[in-house]
Design an enzyme around this catalytic site. Structure first.
Site, PDB file in Angstrom:
ATOM      1  CD  GLU A  22       2.106   1.470 -15.236  1.00 25.52           C
ATOM      2  OE1 GLU A  22       1.791   0.771 -14.285  1.00 25.52           O
ATOM      3  OE2 GLU A  22       1.694   1.588 -16.315  1.00 25.52           O
ATOM      4  CG  ASN A  69      -2.082  -0.741 -18.288  1.00 23.07           C
ATOM      5  OD1 ASN A  69      -2.008  -1.834 -18.533  1.00 23.07           O
ATOM      6  ND2 ASN A  69      -3.066  -0.063 -17.663  1.00 23.07           N
ATOM      7  CG  ASN A  86       1.234  -4.790 -18.248  1.00 23.94           C
ATOM      8  OD1 ASN A  86       1.444  -5.480 -17.074  1.00 23.94           O
ATOM      9  ND2 ASN A  86       0.418  -3.860 -18.365  1.00 23.94           N
ATOM     10  CD  GLU A  87      -2.960  -5.825 -16.566  1.00 26.49           C
ATOM     11  OE1 GLU A  87      -3.580  -4.850 -16.924  1.00 26.49           O
ATOM     12  OE2 GLU A  87      -3.101  -5.957 -15.359  1.00 26.49           O
ATOM     13  CE1 TYR A 121      -3.228  -3.308  -8.581  1.00 26.82           C
ATOM     14  CE2 TYR A 121      -3.896  -4.206 -10.684  1.00 26.82           C
ATOM     15  CZ  TYR A 121      -2.761  -3.559  -9.838  1.00 26.82           C
ATOM     16  OH  TYR A 121      -1.942  -3.273 -10.445  1.00 26.82           O
ATOM     17  CD  GLU A 170       0.150  -4.581 -12.829  1.00 27.05           C
ATOM     18  OE1 GLU A 170      -0.724  -4.190 -12.583  1.00 27.05           O
ATOM     19  OE2 GLU A 170       0.780  -4.692 -13.859  1.00 27.05           O
ATOM     20  CD  GLN A 193       2.187   0.937 -10.153  1.00 30.49           C
ATOM     21  OE1 GLN A 193       2.947   2.061 -10.247  1.00 30.49           O
ATOM     22  NE2 GLN A 193       1.466   0.942 -11.394  1.00 30.49           N
TER      23      GLN A 193
HETATM   24  O1  AHR Z   1      -0.982  -0.997 -11.514  1.00 30.34           O
HETATM   25  C1  AHR Z   1      -1.763  -0.018 -12.289  1.00 30.34           C
HETATM   26  C2  AHR Z   1      -2.118  -0.488 -13.687  1.00 30.34           C
HETATM   27  O2  AHR Z   1      -3.072  -2.054 -13.497  1.00 30.34           O
HETATM   28  C3  AHR Z   1      -0.970  -1.296 -14.529  1.00 30.34           C
HETATM   29  O3  AHR Z   1      -0.509  -0.415 -15.488  1.00 30.34           O
HETATM   30  C4  AHR Z   1      -1.698  -2.445 -15.182  1.00 30.34           C
HETATM   31  O4  AHR Z   1      -0.779  -3.533 -15.482  1.00 30.34           O
HETATM   32  C5  AHR Z   1      -2.786  -2.883 -14.539  1.00 30.34           C
HETATM   33  O5  AHR Z   1      -3.962  -2.893 -15.153  1.00 30.34           O
END
Ligand code: AHR
Length: 514
Positions: A27, A72, A172-173, A244, A292, A349
């Site tokens: 990103e 994001n 995205n999200e 995450y 992700e 990432q």
């Molecule tokens: O990977 C970091 C961030 O985590 C990304 O930009 C977003 O999609 C997620 O919340």
């Protein structure tokens, strides 16, 4: 000493291992692009300014695809800012990460970088501040042969051949209130469906992903999935999930158990997909793209506390411990064990930002974090151009369990077994990825291979160390070590897994299977 027994059987096949399960993500965030992969003037930089030493570290992971440009960031991004003569590109504020974006790297440069990494570019379109038209313009620029406005613009920018980008993420999200242009499921579902249809008219060969939930704790999960798919079911190929894992309670037993929530997240998302399939009387089965995933908790919300509008500030530079690598390994294993429905995934990432590969600031040396190794081993093990099949778990397994502050019956052993051709072993082999969650006890793993008619030439590599151990520049203490003692006796593979360890066990199997 803990004891665990598992049984593997060639008749118990779950699914082929999709190559796209080992994708990653870059990103425009922190030092991922600038001072990460891109560093003009660096002694190893190529003609385009990309660091060859970082590229080599990426190549060692053999990622088949890289998601770009966010995240994001994508939800406020104008792709046109990043194409054409570099001196004319605008500097913009990036509201998502409160940073300054120079646009010196854009899609043409990144596509070239992906080619060098032998990875496909997976593009996220902005459905936050933009809509159908801009997504179509971007697709036209990327994929159409010359002769139209935006494809001719690409040619004028020096790129004669279309990029032929196959994988596209529709935003995205979009379920997250933090997302620029956040939407309700109804609003997003309608927009995603219309965007998908318009994009397919331009290029019917593309594969589209609708944005699913940002984590299993979103109050809108799984209704978000159901509503979005009601609108998009016929027009998209995948539904995305993000998650995450973090040490939220400070309890190590809880932290190590966290992948159980990933398992449940996938099962529940699959149920939502299948609910819509049933409702629509559709023959199509929706697949998931877990685009992700990682461990991330030490540097959450960091962008709220930095001096805003810096260029490439050191954001989200999570330092991964041995415990983090074990949790990362359990997540990877969970994805493999859902390979029947999870067909793509992006470890998030790749460089500097919650990443397996780090560079020291201002063009300093490259080094590998603890999480690099489980990812490399699982990714490489599944890259031979032959078949790889995940084997189902069977009910006869005996695995000791523990209770933690917030979880009960947590298995000390998390494992996935893959059956494949092994050129090194000159035939068929089974590779087992296994994590021992116990912080202090080794585990004797007994793997019954009698259904294969036995096994031979056992190998065992393990990543282990104190829970808080970390790697650093010039100090890569955490890396897999060859373990003595793995052997096959009476058709059983036996090996000792160190406390808190990621393990890769490989054994030749004797019976020709197909
Ligand atoms: O990977 C970091 C961030 O985590 C990304 O930009 C977003 O999609 C997620 O919340």
């Amino acid at each position: 000493m803990l004891h665990a027994t598992i049984h593997l059987d060639p008749a118990y096949q779950l699914a082929d291992v999709p190559r796209e399960l080992f994708g990653s993500f870059i990103e425009h965030l922190g030092r991922a692009v600038y001072d990460g992969i891109y560093c003009p003037g660096h002694p190893t930089a190529d003609g385009q300014g990309f660091r060859r030493d970082v590229l080599e570290a990426i190549q060692a992971l053999q990622v088949p695809l890289i998601r770009y440009p966010g995240g994001n960031f994508a939800s406020g991004y104008r792709w046109e800012d990043g194409v054409g003569p570099k001196e004319k590109r605008p500097v913009r504020p990036d509201g998502a990460w409160r940073s300054r974006e120079s646009n010196q790297v854009g899609l043409n440069e990144f596509a070239g970088f992906c080619r060098s990494a032998d990875a496909e570019l997976m593009m996220t379109v902005n459905l936050g501040t933009r809509g159908v038209q801009e997504a179509c313009d971007l697709l036209e620029y990327c994929n159409l042969p010359d002769g139209t406005y935006f494809s001719d613009m690409r040619v004028a920018h020096g790129v004669k051949e279309p990029h032929g980008i196959k994988y596209w993420c529709l935003g995205n999200e979009m379920d997250g209130p933090w997302q620029t242009g956040h939407k309700t499921a109804e609003e997003y579902g309608r927009l995603a469906a219309e965007t998908a249809r318009a994009m397919r008219k331009l290029d019917p060969s593309i594969r589209l992903t609708a944005a699913g939930s940002s984590n299993p704790y979103m109050p809108t999960f799984p209704q978000w999935e159901a509503t979005v798919l009601e609108h998009t079911y016929d027009d998209v190929d995948f539904l995305s999930l993000h998650q995450y894992l973090g040490n939220s309670t400070g309890d190590m037993g809880d932290f190590l158990a966290q992948s159980l929530t990933t398992d449940r997240f996938i099962t529940d998302a699959v149920a939502a997909c299948d609910f819509v399939q049933a409702k629509k009387r559709s023959k199509k089965r929706m697949m998931l793209s877990f685009d992700e995933w990682n461990v991330w908790y030490k540097t959450m919300d960091q962008e709220q506390h930095i001096q805003p509008w810096q260029f490439a500030p050191p954001l989200l530079e999570e330092r991964y411990t041995m415990a983090d690598a074990a949790v990362f390994g359990t997540m990877l294993i969970t994805l493999l064990n859902h390979a029947d429905r999870v067909k793509m995934a992006c470890q998030a990432q790749l460089v500097n930002v919650i990443a397996p590969i780090m560079t020291e600031p201002n063009g300093g040396p490259v080094w590998r974090q603890s999480i690099f190794w489980p990812f490399r081993q699982a990714s490489l093990d599944n890259r031979w151009p032959a078949w790889h099949i995940v084997l189902r778990h069977d009910d006869r397994a005996y695995i000791p369990r523990y209770d933690s502050k917030n979880y009960t019956d947590v298995p000390y052993l998390e494992y996935a077994a893959v059956l494949h051709l092994d050129p090194d072993m000159g035939g068929d082999a089974v590779t087992i990825f296994a994590v021992n969650r116990s912080l202090d006890e080794p585990m004797l793993l007994d793997c019954d291979l009698t259904a294969f008619g036995g096994g031979k030439d056992a190998e065992h590599l393990a990543l282990y160390g104190p829970a808080e151990a970390v790697n650093g520049p010039g100090q890569e203490v955490l890396k897999p070590r060859a373990m003595a003692g793995a052997e096959v006796k009476d058709g059983h593979l036996q090996a000792q897994l160190p406390p808190l360890s990621w393990n890769m066990l490989r054994v030749g199997v004797e019976r020709k299977l197909f």
